[in-house]
Every structure is written in structure tokens, then in C-alpha cells.
Design a protein around this motif. Sequence first.
Motif, PDB file in Angstrom:
ATOM      1  N   ASN A 143      -4.167  -2.617  -4.402  1.00 50.76           N
ATOM      2  CA  ASN A 143      -2.965  -2.800  -5.210  1.00 50.76           C
ATOM      3  C   ASN A 143      -3.352  -2.638  -6.676  1.00 50.76           C
ATOM      4  OD1 ASN A 143      -0.870  -4.100  -6.802  1.00 50.76           O
ATOM      5  ND2 ASN A 143      -0.064  -4.908  -4.871  1.00 50.76           N
ATOM      6  N   HIS A 144      -2.944  -1.514  -7.255  1.00 52.21           N
ATOM      7  CA  HIS A 144      -3.351  -1.166  -8.615  1.00 52.21           C
ATOM      8  C   HIS A 144      -2.819  -2.167  -9.638  1.00 52.21           C
ATOM      9  CE1 HIS A 144      -3.239   1.104 -12.462  1.00 52.21           C
ATOM     10  NE2 HIS A 144      -4.331   1.692 -11.998  1.00 52.21           N
ATOM     11  N   GLU A 145      -1.579  -2.596  -9.472  1.00 52.78           N
ATOM     12  CA  GLU A 145      -0.956  -3.500 -10.436  1.00 52.78           C
ATOM     13  C   GLU A 145      -1.616  -4.878 -10.415  1.00 52.78           C
ATOM     14  OE1 GLU A 145       1.327  -4.851 -13.468  1.00 52.78           O
ATOM     15  OE2 GLU A 145       1.203  -2.767 -12.749  1.00 52.78           O
ATOM     16  N   GLU A 146      -1.906  -5.378  -9.202  1.00 55.00           N
ATOM     17  CA  GLU A 146      -2.464  -6.724  -9.080  1.00 55.00           C
ATOM     18  C   GLU A 146      -3.984  -6.726  -8.997  1.00 55.00           C
ATOM     19  OE1 GLU A 146      -0.549  -9.103  -6.109  1.00 55.00           O
ATOM     20  OE2 GLU A 146       1.427  -8.239  -6.527  1.00 55.00           O
ATOM     21  N   ASP A 147      -4.597  -5.542  -8.965  1.00 50.66           N
ATOM     22  CA  ASP A 147      -6.052  -5.400  -8.946  1.00 50.66           C
ATOM     23  C   ASP A 147      -6.672  -6.186  -7.789  1.00 50.66           C
ATOM     24  OD1 ASP A 147      -8.514  -4.420  -9.873  1.00 50.66           O
ATOM     25  OD2 ASP A 147      -8.885  -6.229 -11.052  1.00 50.66           O
ATOM     26  N   LYS A 148      -6.209  -5.892  -6.571  1.00 51.78           N
ATOM     27  CA  LYS A 148      -6.746  -6.584  -5.411  1.00 51.78           C
ATOM     28  C   LYS A 148      -6.594  -5.719  -4.154  1.00 51.78           C
ATOM     29  CE  LYS A 148      -2.524  -9.068  -4.056  1.00 51.78           C
ATOM     30  NZ  LYS A 148      -1.923 -10.407  -3.822  1.00 51.78           N
ATOM     31  N   ILE A 149      -7.407  -6.018  -3.150  1.00 52.62           N
ATOM     32  CA  ILE A 149      -7.333  -5.340  -1.851  1.00 52.62           C
ATOM     33  C   ILE A 149      -6.370  -6.111  -0.943  1.00 52.62           C
ATOM     34  CG2 ILE A 149      -8.592  -4.820   0.285  1.00 52.62           C
ATOM     35  CD1 ILE A 149      -9.286  -2.854  -1.783  1.00 52.62           C
ATOM     36  N   GLU A 150      -5.484  -5.370  -0.263  1.00 48.89           N
ATOM     37  CA  GLU A 150      -4.585  -5.982   0.707  1.00 48.89           C
ATOM     38  C   GLU A 150      -4.855  -5.385   2.079  1.00 48.89           C
ATOM     39  OE1 GLU A 150      -0.675  -5.250  -0.762  1.00 48.89           O
ATOM     40  OE2 GLU A 150      -0.902  -6.548  -2.515  1.00 48.89           O
ATOM     41  N   ASN A 151      -4.942  -6.231   3.091  1.00 49.29           N
ATOM     42  CA  ASN A 151      -5.147  -5.789   4.467  1.00 49.29           C
ATOM     43  C   ASN A 151      -3.799  -5.376   5.063  1.00 49.29           C
ATOM     44  OD1 ASN A 151      -7.805  -6.580   4.136  1.00 49.29           O
ATOM     45  ND2 ASN A 151      -7.514  -8.544   5.135  1.00 49.29           N
ATOM     46  N   ILE A 152      -3.738  -4.156   5.625  1.00 46.24           N
ATOM     47  CA  ILE A 152      -2.493  -3.683   6.224  1.00 46.24           C
ATOM     48  C   ILE A 152      -2.508  -3.848   7.734  1.00 46.24           C
ATOM     49  CG2 ILE A 152      -1.018  -1.663   6.592  1.00 46.24           C
ATOM     50  CD1 ILE A 152      -1.844  -0.715   3.801  1.00 46.24           C
ATOM     51  N   GLY A 153      -3.556  -3.365   8.409  1.00 45.34           N
ATOM     52  CA  GLY A 153      -3.617  -3.542   9.848  1.00 45.34           C
ATOM     53  C   GLY A 153      -4.551  -2.561  10.521  1.00 45.34           C
ATOM     54  N   THR A 154      -4.731  -2.737  11.832  1.00 46.73           N
ATOM     55  CA  THR A 154      -5.577  -1.860  12.640  1.00 46.73           C
ATOM     56  C   THR A 154      -4.970  -0.463  12.714  1.00 46.73           C
ATOM     57  OG1 THR A 154      -6.293  -3.748  13.961  1.00 46.73           O
ATOM     58  CG2 THR A 154      -6.646  -1.568  14.906  1.00 46.73           C
ATOM     59  N   LEU A 155      -5.818   0.562  12.648  1.00 48.61           N
ATOM     60  CA  LEU A 155      -5.320   1.935  12.716  1.00 48.61           C
ATOM     61  C   LEU A 155      -4.568   2.161  14.021  1.00 48.61           C
ATOM     62  CD1 LEU A 155      -8.337   4.050  11.385  1.00 48.61           C
ATOM     63  CD2 LEU A 155      -6.536   2.894  10.096  1.00 48.61           C
ATOM     64  N   PRO A 156      -3.434   2.853  13.973  1.00 50.25           N
ATOM     65  CA  PRO A 156      -2.640   3.084  15.184  1.00 50.25           C
ATOM     66  C   PRO A 156      -3.188   4.230  16.032  1.00 50.25           C
ATOM     67  CG  PRO A 156      -1.545   4.037  13.286  1.00 50.25           C
ATOM     68  CD  PRO A 156      -2.766   3.340  12.768  1.00 50.25           C
ATOM     69  N   ALA A 157      -2.586   4.409  17.180  1.00 47.66           N
ATOM     70  CA  ALA A 157      -2.861   5.539  18.083  1.00 47.66           C
ATOM     71  C   ALA A 157      -4.287   5.563  18.602  1.00 47.66           C
ATOM     72  CB  ALA A 157      -2.537   6.867  17.386  1.00 47.66           C
ATOM     73  N   GLY A 158      -4.976   4.432  18.569  1.00 54.01           N
ATOM     74  CA  GLY A 158      -6.344   4.382  19.072  1.00 54.01           C
ATOM     75  C   GLY A 158      -7.343   5.108  18.203  1.00 54.01           C
ATOM     76  N   SER A 159      -6.984   5.403  16.975  1.00 50.56           N
ATOM     77  CA  SER A 159      -7.870   6.154  16.081  1.00 50.56           C
ATOM     78  C   SER A 159      -9.067   5.314  15.665  1.00 50.56           C
ATOM     79  CB  SER A 159      -7.090   6.591  14.833  1.00 50.56           C
ATOM     80  OG  SER A 159      -7.914   7.300  13.937  1.00 50.56           O
ATOM     81  N   SER A 160     -10.261   5.914  15.743  1.00 49.10           N
ATOM     82  CA  SER A 160     -11.468   5.195  15.333  1.00 49.10           C
ATOM     83  C   SER A 160     -11.691   5.276  13.825  1.00 49.10           C
ATOM     84  CB  SER A 160     -12.692   5.737  16.073  1.00 49.10           C
ATOM     85  OG  SER A 160     -12.899   7.095  15.760  1.00 49.10           O
ATOM     86  N   LEU A 161     -11.113   6.273  13.192  1.00 51.57           N
ATOM     87  CA  LEU A 161     -11.107   6.342  11.729  1.00 51.57           C
ATOM     88  C   LEU A 161     -10.048   7.319  11.274  1.00 51.57           C
ATOM     89  CD1 LEU A 161     -12.660   9.174  10.647  1.00 51.57           C
ATOM     90  CD2 LEU A 161     -14.665   7.917  11.344  1.00 51.57           C
ATOM     91  N   GLY A 162      -9.574   7.135  10.046  1.00 52.18           N
ATOM     92  CA  GLY A 162      -8.601   8.057   9.473  1.00 52.18           C
ATOM     93  C   GLY A 162      -9.315   9.192   8.789  1.00 52.18           C
ATOM     94  N   GLN A 163      -8.648  10.355   8.757  1.00 50.02           N
ATOM     95  CA  GLN A 163      -9.224  11.495   8.038  1.00 50.02           C
ATOM     96  C   GLN A 163      -8.284  11.913   6.918  1.00 50.02           C
ATOM     97  OE1 GLN A 163     -11.899  13.392  11.584  1.00 50.02           O
ATOM     98  NE2 GLN A 163     -12.020  14.077   9.506  1.00 50.02           N
ATOM     99  N   VAL A 164      -8.364  13.156   6.476  1.00 47.81           N
ATOM    100  CA  VAL A 164      -7.690  13.561   5.247  1.00 47.81           C
ATOM    101  C   VAL A 164      -6.213  13.158   5.238  1.00 47.81           C
ATOM    102  CG1 VAL A 164      -7.113  15.499   3.757  1.00 47.81           C
ATOM    103  CG2 VAL A 164      -9.307  15.453   4.951  1.00 47.81           C
TER     104      VAL A 164
END
Length: 338
Positions: A143-164
Motif C-alpha cells: 500500500n503506497h499511501e500507507e507504506d505497508k504490506i497487506e496480505n490478500i490471499g492464497t493464489l487461485p486456480a492451484g497456481s504455485s506462483l504468479g507470472q507476468v
Amino acid sequence: YEGDSVSETTLEITTTQKPVETTTPKTTEAPAETRLKPVKYDDMEPYIPTVEDKPIVTNLGNFTKTIYIRMNDGGYDKDGTPVLYFVADGNPKALFVIANAVTGEILREFELEHSTGAWEVFVHSSKDVYISGHGKPYFYVYNHEEDKIENIGTLPAGSSLGQVMCEGENGIVYSGSTDSLTYWGYDPNKNELFAMPQLIDNATRHMATVYDPIDKKLYVSVLSKDSKNLLFRVDPVTLEKTDITPAEYIDAKKYNFYDMDLYGDVLVIRYPSTAEMILYDIRKNELIGFQKENSDTLEKVIITNCRQPAADPEDSTKFYTVISGKLVLFDTVTRTYS
């Protein structure tokens, strides 16, 4: 000192500051039968702790081993300082790092609570930064305005990592995926992660996503389990899909649509393993060539070791990359580079 010592030293010091006199240390050699003999590593016996042992445990902090700069992205701090965003692998937690892009100084670090590393780092138009963690596949936002990391959730669709990743209409983020039958997205307006419909039945990796703001279409590259290389145009609203794969590049053993960016009407595609960059006209659905300035040769395959091109900040139809150690400017309107 008297006792069982095997050496002694004599010092004589007077009030008239005479030089210190020393005697050479006398050593007593241990009996031959008690001397330590070299021991092979394989013959060593490890020390086995007992219940009486009192170990001392010192917390040395987070262990950081590798800095990922594959998908770093740039932006500006609140005070206007140009910065780079990237992730350092760590155990037990990876670190999201903000560095001064001019001096290289590390400005701030944030732990990624659920991940030991991250692949994709993407700066959104909101100035927030999206991070796709792995180890445990997890999605975060800085979060650029609050200068902090926010947890959103586990990647969907069984993805082991996100790409581009890319940004579509209404700020929606789309992402490639690994070990998944489909790619996925995130709607920041609803704070929802979602899976997109499958493009093929036997997908194993979706290497890149790109959004065309003119026709409002997504471009997604897919790798199949039987080593086919596919490129799709997708309407993110109707979900209609069109296979636009260039026939000469369908064999994934020779080439992957690994990195993709869009400048004007030209989709720039690159495969790191061969360093080959190809260019695809999304309006005419065909591969095109570029001419070097003052040359008559039309080049359809260009060798560059630069993973990600950079857009010209004053003209979105132009981009920079590196060829043979030199910074080169491509013009997608004139189809030339210099």
C-alpha cells in the motif's frame, strides 16, 4: 604460575622502565602414544548431545540468500524519490525491498509473512505494488499511501506462483500462472482473487499476460503439457478467446512466449533461453520485422539479453532495450530502431 602447565614465560619489569626481558616458551611434547592422529572425515564420530547439555541458542535474524531482480519494477516514493521495488528470498520470510534507484541505498524492507520468495512484482496505476509470493503461493499488495504490506490471499486456480502481470479495465490485475490449468486475476475494487476460464485442456504454465487498452483485449501465452506454445487473444468481459499463435513458433521445445510487452500495435515477445525477441502486429495478426537505422535489412528475430524492455516515457509507441551492450530505441510506428 605453578601446576600442570607445559610452558612458562618470565617477565621482569622495574620502576626504571628497563626493557622487558622474556624467555622463549618451553614446551613439553606429549608422549607419542597420546598424540592426535589425522582422522578421515568418513571415520569421524559426531558428538551426540545428552540431556545434561545446556545449548546456547542465538537468534541471528532472517536469512536472506538471493535477490530476485527478474521482475523488479520502478516507481516513486511519496517524496518523489525514484525507487526500485524487488524481493529478496529469505527464510523463514522473504523481504520486499524498496531501494533508491539513483544511489542504490536500501530505503525500507518488509517481510512477506507467508512466502520465502516472489517472482512477479508489478506497479499498478494506483501506485500500489502487487507481489506474487511463492514457497507458499500468496498474493500481497504494498500500500503506497500507507507504506505497508497487506496480505490478500492464497493464489487461485492451484497456481504455485504468479507470472507476468498486467492491468486491465477498472484497475483489474491479471496474472500468468505456473502448475495451473488456467491463469487468474485480482479485482482491487472488490478485494477478490478469481480464476479465469481455461484456454486449453492440458495447460501447465501461463507465462505472461498483456492488456491492450485500445481494443480492451488480453493477450495470454500458454505452455501445454505436450510442449505446445500457444498465444491467445481474450475478451475479459465476454471471455471469448482466439488462438493467434504464429505457426512457426508453436513448438515449445524451440521457443517460449515467455516475456511479453505491448507498445503501440506491437506485441514484443522474448524467450530468455535463446535471447530471441520477436515482434507481432496485433492488428494484422502477423509477425513483423524491424530495420536498423540506415539499413535495408528487415530483421524478424532480434537478439537481446535484456529481459524487459522499457517504454519511452514520452511516447508509448516507442521502447528501449539493449543489443550488444548498447541502449537501443525501437519505434513501432516506423518499424525502425537506432
